[in-house]
Design a protein around this motif. Structure first.
Motif, PDB file in Angstrom:
ATOM      1  N   ILE A 197      -2.094 -53.672 -51.746  1.00 46.96           N
ATOM      2  CA  ILE A 197      -1.666 -53.753 -53.054  1.00 46.96           C
ATOM      3  C   ILE A 197      -0.610 -54.944 -53.272  1.00 46.96           C
ATOM      4  CG2 ILE A 197      -0.008 -52.594 -54.707  1.00 46.96           C
ATOM      5  CD1 ILE A 197      -1.135 -49.909 -54.095  1.00 46.96           C
ATOM      6  N   SER A 198       0.005 -55.149 -52.256  1.00 47.75           N
ATOM      7  CA  SER A 198       1.137 -56.188 -52.183  1.00 47.75           C
ATOM      8  C   SER A 198       0.337 -57.588 -52.130  1.00 47.75           C
ATOM      9  CB  SER A 198       2.086 -56.119 -50.917  1.00 47.75           C
ATOM     10  OG  SER A 198       1.267 -56.174 -49.827  1.00 47.75           O
ATOM     11  N   LEU A 199      -0.877 -57.538 -51.482  1.00 43.66           N
ATOM     12  CA  LEU A 199      -1.394 -58.671 -51.365  1.00 43.66           C
ATOM     13  C   LEU A 199      -2.250 -59.043 -52.556  1.00 43.66           C
ATOM     14  CD1 LEU A 199      -3.077 -58.489 -47.813  1.00 43.66           C
ATOM     15  CD2 LEU A 199      -1.253 -59.695 -48.389  1.00 43.66           C
ATOM     16  N   PHE A 200      -2.788 -58.111 -53.321  1.00 41.85           N
ATOM     17  CA  PHE A 200      -3.212 -58.348 -54.299  1.00 41.85           C
ATOM     18  C   PHE A 200      -2.704 -58.633 -55.579  1.00 41.85           C
ATOM     19  CE2 PHE A 200      -6.939 -54.768 -53.047  1.00 41.85           C
ATOM     20  CZ  PHE A 200      -7.395 -55.925 -52.243  1.00 41.85           C
ATOM     21  N   ALA A 201      -1.287 -58.351 -55.576  1.00 36.86           N
ATOM     22  CA  ALA A 201      -0.577 -58.687 -56.680  1.00 36.86           C
ATOM     23  C   ALA A 201      -0.272 -60.188 -57.056  1.00 36.86           C
ATOM     24  CB  ALA A 201       0.620 -57.951 -56.496  1.00 36.86           C
ATOM     25  N   ALA A 202      -0.387 -60.985 -56.014  1.00 40.72           N
ATOM     26  CA  ALA A 202      -0.055 -62.466 -55.994  1.00 40.72           C
ATOM     27  C   ALA A 202      -1.034 -63.283 -55.232  1.00 40.72           C
ATOM     28  CB  ALA A 202       1.258 -62.623 -56.089  1.00 40.72           C
ATOM     29  N   ALA A 203      -2.227 -62.613 -54.946  1.00 42.82           N
ATOM     30  CA  ALA A 203      -3.105 -63.677 -53.901  1.00 42.82           C
ATOM     31  C   ALA A 203      -4.565 -63.644 -54.673  1.00 42.82           C
ATOM     32  CB  ALA A 203      -3.364 -62.632 -52.712  1.00 42.82           C
ATOM     33  N   ASP A 204      -5.027 -64.905 -54.094  1.00 46.70           N
ATOM     34  CA  ASP A 204      -6.641 -65.245 -54.290  1.00 46.70           C
ATOM     35  C   ASP A 204      -7.236 -64.799 -53.128  1.00 46.70           C
ATOM     36  OD1 ASP A 204      -8.785 -66.241 -55.080  1.00 46.70           O
ATOM     37  OD2 ASP A 204      -8.129 -68.335 -54.843  1.00 46.70           O
ATOM     38  N   ILE A 205      -7.838 -63.659 -53.660  1.00 48.56           N
ATOM     39  CA  ILE A 205      -8.871 -62.887 -52.544  1.00 48.56           C
ATOM     40  C   ILE A 205     -10.095 -63.645 -51.967  1.00 48.56           C
ATOM     41  CG2 ILE A 205      -9.854 -61.019 -51.739  1.00 48.56           C
ATOM     42  CD1 ILE A 205      -6.838 -60.673 -52.021  1.00 48.56           C
ATOM     43  N   LEU A 206     -10.180 -64.295 -51.081  1.00 42.70           N
ATOM     44  CA  LEU A 206     -11.463 -65.053 -50.789  1.00 42.70           C
ATOM     45  C   LEU A 206     -12.418 -64.427 -50.034  1.00 42.70           C
ATOM     46  CD1 LEU A 206      -9.391 -68.412 -49.831  1.00 42.70           C
ATOM     47  CD2 LEU A 206     -10.658 -67.909 -52.096  1.00 42.70           C
TER      48      LEU A 206
ATOM     49  N   PHE B 242     -14.533 -52.175 -35.988  1.00 41.05           N
ATOM     50  CA  PHE B 242     -13.839 -53.278 -37.005  1.00 41.05           C
ATOM     51  C   PHE B 242     -14.041 -52.887 -38.462  1.00 41.05           C
ATOM     52  CE2 PHE B 242     -15.081 -55.176 -32.851  1.00 41.05           C
ATOM     53  CZ  PHE B 242     -14.076 -55.987 -32.660  1.00 41.05           C
ATOM     54  N   ASP B 243     -13.111 -52.971 -39.314  1.00 36.42           N
ATOM     55  CA  ASP B 243     -13.129 -52.544 -40.569  1.00 36.42           C
ATOM     56  C   ASP B 243     -12.109 -53.466 -41.681  1.00 36.42           C
ATOM     57  OD1 ASP B 243     -14.058 -51.339 -42.974  1.00 36.42           O
ATOM     58  OD2 ASP B 243     -12.937 -49.321 -42.366  1.00 36.42           O
ATOM     59  N   LEU B 244     -12.501 -53.248 -42.695  1.00 35.55           N
ATOM     60  CA  LEU B 244     -11.372 -53.735 -43.863  1.00 35.55           C
ATOM     61  C   LEU B 244     -11.034 -55.169 -43.491  1.00 35.55           C
ATOM     62  CD1 LEU B 244      -9.460 -50.482 -44.162  1.00 35.55           C
ATOM     63  CD2 LEU B 244     -11.062 -51.249 -45.808  1.00 35.55           C
ATOM     64  N   SER B 245     -11.877 -56.177 -43.419  1.00 38.00           N
ATOM     65  CA  SER B 245     -11.421 -57.526 -43.221  1.00 38.00           C
ATOM     66  C   SER B 245     -11.049 -58.060 -44.548  1.00 38.00           C
ATOM     67  CB  SER B 245     -12.723 -58.388 -42.745  1.00 38.00           C
ATOM     68  OG  SER B 245     -12.972 -57.777 -41.363  1.00 38.00           O
ATOM     69  N   LEU B 246     -10.129 -58.813 -44.610  1.00 37.82           N
ATOM     70  CA  LEU B 246      -9.290 -59.462 -45.876  1.00 37.82           C
ATOM     71  C   LEU B 246      -8.997 -60.788 -45.561  1.00 37.82           C
ATOM     72  CD1 LEU B 246      -8.502 -58.939 -48.780  1.00 37.82           C
ATOM     73  CD2 LEU B 246      -6.403 -58.067 -47.802  1.00 37.82           C
ATOM     74  N   ILE B 247      -9.183 -61.591 -46.318  1.00 40.08           N
ATOM     75  CA  ILE B 247      -8.626 -63.104 -46.363  1.00 40.08           C
ATOM     76  C   ILE B 247      -8.254 -63.652 -47.550  1.00 40.08           C
ATOM     77  CG2 ILE B 247      -9.229 -65.485 -45.682  1.00 40.08           C
ATOM     78  CD1 ILE B 247     -11.079 -64.322 -43.476  1.00 40.08           C
ATOM     79  N   HIS B 248      -7.097 -64.197 -47.973  1.00 41.44           N
ATOM     80  CA  HIS B 248      -6.470 -64.571 -49.034  1.00 41.44           C
ATOM     81  C   HIS B 248      -5.506 -65.806 -48.777  1.00 41.44           C
ATOM     82  CE1 HIS B 248      -2.387 -63.479 -49.411  1.00 41.44           C
ATOM     83  NE2 HIS B 248      -2.547 -62.462 -48.684  1.00 41.44           N
ATOM     84  N   ILE B 249      -5.339 -66.388 -49.942  1.00 40.57           N
ATOM     85  CA  ILE B 249      -4.502 -67.639 -49.847  1.00 40.57           C
ATOM     86  C   ILE B 249      -3.569 -67.322 -51.253  1.00 40.57           C
ATOM     87  CG2 ILE B 249      -5.687 -69.157 -48.809  1.00 40.57           C
ATOM     88  CD1 ILE B 249      -6.757 -70.629 -51.187  1.00 40.57           C
TER      89      ILE B 249
END
Length: 343
Positions: free
Chosen positions: A19-28, A336-343
């Protein structure tokens, strides 16, 4: 019950982090492995086909879980290599941006020796030919082998060389799910989190040997020939005691007796066996005293390294296009699970 509660706690932590990542991130890139179509998104490679040591991947929630629908990729065969990768929706650069790499890994097999890390690649990767020699930008995650290796790798690939972090970042080795997160900032700093807890942070320049050192030993300097670096010297007033060298190292055993059946004509003249001499003190050496001429340890003077140039873009890569897993495992079962990369 304890395992399920731990997984529920991990799920809550992961939800908060996302949630904290999604709030201000560009999920790639995001992969939840929540449907069977994952096989269309991931490309399996078989670099060890000739040796027959490529492992097969499973799709499962594992032996214990908070939600049976929360599945991941699992290594399924012991003593095998596992190689698989997925393409990002679009190629990107992290120049002037903060890059975050996050995923979960569960060593539910009580791992003895094997990797649990991921690799992030540029667009040059050939997915079907992906192998351990494929050049990557970043390798991140836990690696465990016996009692000597229990660490989190943070390795940066630069100009054909892989640079390992100089700090020891401990890895989790229990059977639970753990969230690994790497934050790479545009000011050349980084942070490593495990389950939301900061485990390490610092400077890319200081914690990796990517750049040449700022200073080097002066090649024109050398220790003066008259430099005295012996802290102590033999006492010139100390004298060897009279008779010191007359004391033998061994003596005949005074308690030994000639056997009653010993025949001098047949057995020769009987000689008592020898034993260490309790009076023997070894080679005499004069006692030592502080050396009045001692100057201390000579330290090679340093000069600025002409090859050193600061690089404010150590954190930056022009191309990110793939994520991959390339590990060896003695005992299989890692998920391995729930991979997430964002900038």
């Amino acid at each position: 019950l304890g395992l399920s509660l731990h997984n529920m706690k991990t799920t809550i932590i992961l939800t908060i982090l996302c949630i904290s990542l999604f709030a201000a991130a560009d999920i790639l890139f995001q992969e939840k492995f929540d449907d069977a179509a994952w096989e269309s998104r991931w490309v399996k490679a078989y670099p060890k086909k000739a040796e027959g040591t490529d492992g097969e991947w499973g799709w499962t929630a594992g032996k214990f879980y908070a939600d049976p629908k929360n599945k991941g990729l699992q290594t399924t065969q012991d003593a095998r290599f596992y190689t698989i990768s997925a393409e990002f929706p679009k190629e990107f650069s992290n120049d002037k941006k903060t890059l975050v790499v996050q995923y979960t890994v569960k060593f539910e097999q009580n791992i003895d020796c094997g990797g649990g890390y991921v690799k992030i690649f540029p667009a040059s990767l050939d997915q079907e030919k992906f192998n351990s020699e494929s050049e990557y930008n970043i390798m991140f995650g836990p690696d465990v082998c016996g009692s000597s290796t229990k660490k989190v790798h943070v390795i940066f690939g630069r100009d054909g060389k892989n640079h390992l972090v100089k700090k020891n970042i401990p890895a989790e080795t229990d059977e639970f799910t753990h969230i690994y997160r790497l934050v790479l900032n545009p000011d050349n700093t980084y942070k490593v989190y495990v389950d939301g807890n900061l485990k390490e942070s610092g400077s890319l320049e200081e914690d990796w040997d990517i750049l040449p050192p700022k200073q080097i030993k002066d090649p024109k300097a050398s220790k003066p020939s008259d430099w005295v670096d012996e802290k102590e010297i033999p006492d010139p007033t100390d004298v060897k005691p009279d008779g010191w060298d007359d004391i033998p190292k061994e003596i005949s055993d005074p308690d030994a007796t000639k056997p009653s059946d010993w025949d001098d004509d047949l057995d020769g003249e009987w000689e008592a066996p020898v034993i260490p001499n309790p009076e023997y003190k070894g080679e005499w050496k004069a006692k030592t005293i502080p050396n009045p001429d001692y100057k201390g340890e000579w330290i090679h003077p340093l000069i600025d390294n002409p090859e050193y140039k600061p690089n404010p873009s150590l954190y930056s890569y022009p191309s990110f296009k793939y994520i991959g897993i390339d590990v060896w495992q003695v005992k299989s079962g890692t998920i391995f699970d729930l991979s997430l990369i964002h900038i």
